[in-house]
Every structure is written in C-alpha cells, then in structure tokens.
Design a protein around this motif. Sequence first.
Motif, PDB file in Angstrom:
ATOM      1  N   MET A   1       0.836  -1.135   0.058  1.00 34.77           N
ATOM      2  CA  MET A   1       0.104   0.158   0.078  1.00 34.77           C
ATOM      3  C   MET A   1       0.847   1.194  -0.032  1.00 34.77           C
ATOM      4  O   MET A   1       0.639   2.121  -0.836  1.00 34.77           O
ATOM      5  CB  MET A   1      -0.905  -0.138   1.417  1.00 34.77           C
ATOM      6  CG  MET A   1      -2.338   0.206   0.887  1.00 34.77           C
ATOM      7  SD  MET A   1      -3.328   0.027   2.536  1.00 34.77           S
ATOM      8  CE  MET A   1      -3.590  -1.752   2.642  1.00 34.77           C
ATOM      9  N   GLY A   2       1.944   1.317   0.897  1.00 38.66           N
ATOM     10  CA  GLY A   2       2.478   2.659   1.103  1.00 38.66           C
ATOM     11  C   GLY A   2       3.476   2.799  -0.020  1.00 38.66           C
ATOM     12  O   GLY A   2       3.875   4.010  -0.613  1.00 38.66           O
ATOM     13  N   GLU A   3       3.898   1.512  -0.751  1.00 36.42           N
ATOM     14  CA  GLU A   3       4.784   1.863  -2.068  1.00 36.42           C
ATOM     15  C   GLU A   3       3.930   2.458  -3.202  1.00 36.42           C
ATOM     16  O   GLU A   3       4.550   3.547  -3.977  1.00 36.42           O
ATOM     17  CB  GLU A   3       5.195   0.295  -2.709  1.00 36.42           C
ATOM     18  CG  GLU A   3       6.274  -0.349  -1.836  1.00 36.42           C
ATOM     19  CD  GLU A   3       5.934  -0.770  -0.480  1.00 36.42           C
ATOM     20  OE1 GLU A   3       6.624  -0.692   0.313  1.00 36.42           O
ATOM     21  OE2 GLU A   3       4.926  -1.536  -0.377  1.00 36.42           O
ATOM     22  N   SER A   4       2.629   2.363  -3.254  1.00 37.94           N
ATOM     23  CA  SER A   4       1.862   3.084  -4.345  1.00 37.94           C
ATOM     24  C   SER A   4       2.003   4.538  -4.201  1.00 37.94           C
ATOM     25  O   SER A   4       1.889   5.313  -5.126  1.00 37.94           O
ATOM     26  CB  SER A   4       0.426   2.497  -4.400  1.00 37.94           C
ATOM     27  OG  SER A   4       0.044   2.868  -3.170  1.00 37.94           O
ATOM     28  N   GLY A   6       4.625   5.893  -2.307  1.00 32.46           N
ATOM     29  CA  GLY A   6       6.099   6.455  -2.593  1.00 32.46           C
ATOM     30  C   GLY A   6       6.298   7.612  -1.722  1.00 32.46           C
ATOM     31  O   GLY A   6       7.414   8.092  -1.968  1.00 32.46           O
ATOM     32  N   SER A   7       5.849   7.710  -0.422  1.00 30.05           N
ATOM     33  CA  SER A   7       6.090   8.987   0.456  1.00 30.05           C
ATOM     34  C   SER A   7       5.540   8.510   1.875  1.00 30.05           C
ATOM     35  O   SER A   7       4.867   7.572   1.842  1.00 30.05           O
ATOM     36  CB  SER A   7       5.690  10.214   0.042  1.00 30.05           C
ATOM     37  OG  SER A   7       4.217  10.237   0.131  1.00 30.05           O
ATOM     38  N   SER A   8       6.374   9.223   2.792  1.00 30.82           N
ATOM     39  CA  SER A   8       5.834   8.961   4.129  1.00 30.82           C
ATOM     40  C   SER A   8       4.643   9.654   4.372  1.00 30.82           C
ATOM     41  O   SER A   8       3.956  10.660   3.294  1.00 30.82           O
ATOM     42  CB  SER A   8       6.689   9.484   5.109  1.00 30.82           C
ATOM     43  OG  SER A   8       6.885  10.595   4.948  1.00 30.82           O
ATOM     44  N   GLU A  57       6.409  13.884  13.745  1.00 32.38           N
ATOM     45  CA  GLU A  57       7.011  12.673  14.204  1.00 32.38           C
ATOM     46  C   GLU A  57       6.431  11.521  14.099  1.00 32.38           C
ATOM     47  O   GLU A  57       6.835  10.438  13.655  1.00 32.38           O
ATOM     48  CB  GLU A  57       7.595  12.782  15.845  1.00 32.38           C
ATOM     49  CG  GLU A  57       8.637  11.913  16.334  1.00 32.38           C
ATOM     50  CD  GLU A  57       9.270  12.026  17.584  1.00 32.38           C
ATOM     51  OE1 GLU A  57       9.753  10.953  18.437  1.00 32.38           O
ATOM     52  OE2 GLU A  57       9.231  13.231  18.075  1.00 32.38           O
ATOM     53  N   VAL A  58       5.241  11.365  14.711  1.00 32.81           N
ATOM     54  CA  VAL A  58       4.242  10.146  14.386  1.00 32.81           C
ATOM     55  C   VAL A  58       4.166   9.534  13.018  1.00 32.81           C
ATOM     56  O   VAL A  58       4.103   8.473  12.659  1.00 32.81           O
ATOM     57  CB  VAL A  58       2.852  10.312  14.851  1.00 32.81           C
ATOM     58  CG1 VAL A  58       2.059   9.422  14.467  1.00 32.81           C
ATOM     59  CG2 VAL A  58       2.996  10.405  16.628  1.00 32.81           C
ATOM     60  N   PHE A  59       4.006  10.738  12.042  1.00 31.11           N
ATOM     61  CA  PHE A  59       3.775  10.283  10.439  1.00 31.11           C
ATOM     62  C   PHE A  59       5.178  10.187   9.792  1.00 31.11           C
ATOM     63  O   PHE A  59       5.212  10.375   8.463  1.00 31.11           O
ATOM     64  CB  PHE A  59       2.993  11.289   9.944  1.00 31.11           C
ATOM     65  CG  PHE A  59       1.676  11.406  10.302  1.00 31.11           C
ATOM     66  CD1 PHE A  59       0.909  10.335  10.900  1.00 31.11           C
ATOM     67  CD2 PHE A  59       0.804  12.672  10.395  1.00 31.11           C
ATOM     68  CE1 PHE A  59      -0.335  10.382  11.458  1.00 31.11           C
ATOM     69  CE2 PHE A  59      -0.378  12.513  11.007  1.00 31.11           C
ATOM     70  CZ  PHE A  59      -1.024  11.506  11.286  1.00 31.11           C
ATOM     71  N   TRP A 146       2.859   6.088  12.566  1.00 33.88           N
ATOM     72  CA  TRP A 146       1.965   5.484  11.937  1.00 33.88           C
ATOM     73  C   TRP A 146       2.254   5.816  10.693  1.00 33.88           C
ATOM     74  O   TRP A 146       2.582   6.660  10.085  1.00 33.88           O
ATOM     75  CB  TRP A 146       0.775   6.582  12.315  1.00 33.88           C
ATOM     76  CG  TRP A 146      -0.451   5.953  12.167  1.00 33.88           C
ATOM     77  CD1 TRP A 146      -1.344   5.968  10.973  1.00 33.88           C
ATOM     78  CD2 TRP A 146      -1.256   5.094  12.926  1.00 33.88           C
ATOM     79  NE1 TRP A 146      -2.535   5.540  11.185  1.00 33.88           N
ATOM     80  CE2 TRP A 146      -2.719   4.776  12.311  1.00 33.88           C
ATOM     81  CE3 TRP A 146      -0.978   4.673  14.165  1.00 33.88           C
ATOM     82  CZ2 TRP A 146      -3.286   3.860  12.809  1.00 33.88           C
ATOM     83  CZ3 TRP A 146      -1.901   3.489  14.843  1.00 33.88           C
ATOM     84  CH2 TRP A 146      -3.130   3.265  14.352  1.00 33.88           C
ATOM     85  N   GLY A 147       1.919   4.855   9.797  1.00 27.90           N
ATOM     86  CA  GLY A 147       2.019   4.766   8.118  1.00 27.90           C
ATOM     87  C   GLY A 147       1.087   4.634   7.161  1.00 27.90           C
ATOM     88  O   GLY A 147       0.006   4.272   7.726  1.00 27.90           O
ATOM     89  N   TRP A 148       1.393   4.283   6.015  1.00 28.78           N
ATOM     90  CA  TRP A 148       0.390   3.731   4.874  1.00 28.78           C
ATOM     91  C   TRP A 148      -0.463   2.398   5.489  1.00 28.78           C
ATOM     92  O   TRP A 148      -1.348   2.246   4.893  1.00 28.78           O
ATOM     93  CB  TRP A 148       0.907   3.551   3.720  1.00 28.78           C
ATOM     94  CG  TRP A 148       1.344   5.146   3.084  1.00 28.78           C
ATOM     95  CD1 TRP A 148       2.701   5.430   2.974  1.00 28.78           C
ATOM     96  CD2 TRP A 148       0.557   6.036   2.753  1.00 28.78           C
ATOM     97  NE1 TRP A 148       2.761   6.757   2.373  1.00 28.78           N
ATOM     98  CE2 TRP A 148       1.544   7.187   2.369  1.00 28.78           C
ATOM     99  CE3 TRP A 148      -0.713   6.280   2.350  1.00 28.78           C
ATOM    100  CZ2 TRP A 148       1.003   8.348   1.724  1.00 28.78           C
ATOM    101  CZ3 TRP A 148      -1.220   7.445   2.130  1.00 28.78           C
ATOM    102  CH2 TRP A 148      -0.648   8.425   1.823  1.00 28.78           C
ATOM    103  N   ASP A 149       0.306   1.870   6.474  1.00 30.30           N
ATOM    104  CA  ASP A 149      -0.417   0.493   6.783  1.00 30.30           C
ATOM    105  C   ASP A 149      -1.000   0.479   8.242  1.00 30.30           C
ATOM    106  O   ASP A 149      -1.126  -0.523   9.003  1.00 30.30           O
ATOM    107  CB  ASP A 149       0.614  -0.773   6.566  1.00 30.30           C
ATOM    108  CG  ASP A 149       0.988  -0.955   5.259  1.00 30.30           C
ATOM    109  OD1 ASP A 149      -0.042  -0.942   4.325  1.00 30.30           O
ATOM    110  OD2 ASP A 149       2.073  -1.111   4.758  1.00 30.30           O
ATOM    111  N   GLY A 150      -0.818   1.789   8.920  1.00 26.47           N
ATOM    112  CA  GLY A 150      -1.362   1.858  10.292  1.00 26.47           C
ATOM    113  C   GLY A 150      -0.032   1.918  11.132  1.00 26.47           C
ATOM    114  O   GLY A 150       0.886   2.331  10.909  1.00 26.47           O
ATOM    115  N   LEU A 151      -0.365   1.562  12.363  1.00 28.48           N
ATOM    116  CA  LEU A 151       0.806   1.411  13.426  1.00 28.48           C
ATOM    117  C   LEU A 151       1.861   0.722  12.948  1.00 28.48           C
ATOM    118  O   LEU A 151       1.904  -0.429  12.527  1.00 28.48           O
ATOM    119  CB  LEU A 151       0.157   1.018  14.679  1.00 28.48           C
ATOM    120  CG  LEU A 151       1.293   0.873  15.825  1.00 28.48           C
ATOM    121  CD1 LEU A 151       1.516   2.520  16.227  1.00 28.48           C
ATOM    122  CD2 LEU A 151       0.418   0.393  17.116  1.00 28.48           C
ATOM    123  N   ALA A 152       3.153   1.245  12.948  1.00 27.37           N
ATOM    124  CA  ALA A 152       4.262   0.684  12.321  1.00 27.37           C
ATOM    125  C   ALA A 152       5.148  -0.139  13.510  1.00 27.37           C
ATOM    126  O   ALA A 152       4.913   0.264  14.537  1.00 27.37           O
ATOM    127  CB  ALA A 152       5.224   1.619  11.841  1.00 27.37           C
TER     128      ALA A 152
END
Length: 152
Positions: A1-4, A6-8, A57-59, A146-152
């Motif tokens: 998901m995050g790869e599509s 391409g950013s934080s 920071e979270v993102f 927290w990223g594209w897939d939720g809590l990291a």
Amino acid sequence: MGESHGSSLYEAVGGRDGLRRLADGFYERVLADPLLAPVFADFTAAHVEHVAVWLGEVFSGPADFTAELGGHQALLRAHLGLGITEEQRVRWMELMTATVEKELPDDALLRRRVIEYFDWGTRIAKDVSASPPGTDLGEPGPTPRWGWDGLA
C-alpha cells in the motif's frame, strides 16, 4: 500500500506546514465548540505548534517532539487529569474528521490513515485522562509511528 504512494504520511500531508494548517483549522473549531472548549481552557498558540511537531514525528517526519518536547511520556502526562469523556472524544473525532477533509490533500487513503491514527490516539488520551496529574505512567516507549499500513 505505502509503495503506491511513494512517500511517508508526513510528506503526503504537506510536512510541518500541512500539519500546522491541520492543527490551526482544528483548534479553531475546538475552541468554538461548547463541549470541547472547556477541555482546552489552558490553550495557548504554542499548542498548535506542539501538535504539528508531534504529528510530524508520528507520521515519519523529524523526531523533534522527542528531541525538544519530552517525547511520548510528555504527551501522555499532558493528558493526565483532563477527564475526557467518550462524548468529548467522539466530538473531537467529528471536528478532526471535518478538518482533515478540508485541509489535507484529496487522497482517500491518506485521509483514512490519518483519521485511523486519531481514533487510536484519542482512545489512549481518554484512558490516560482518567488518571490524576502526577500518576506514574511507567515507560510508554518511544513515540509511535503511523504509516500507510497503520501502526508501524
């Protein structure tokens, strides 16, 4: 998901400037809201900046909240004794959701992930707020990410 993407999430929301706009718009709504304004009786302009730094920071932006403002422990301590009710938490989420819709880019996944973070975080804040100031919180660990897939 995050790869599509391409950013934080930090980059996707527009960095610190985007987070400042989000915090500004949100607190404008909160301070005018009869249910939430009392929770923010001690609100200062610095609060907006602190929120933007925390969210950055979270993102996955700069770790400035940890470096300069006390990290996760300080954020949790700031919520002690507030006695946030579920009604207030839900209203907070309504106002934040409206602000996200207005201030963030028109990207459904971005908006959903940001709202999911706020839902998760407000539940923790509500639980912590039931404890009196000075409560020993133990070691809550590092600032969550927290990223594209939720809590990291």
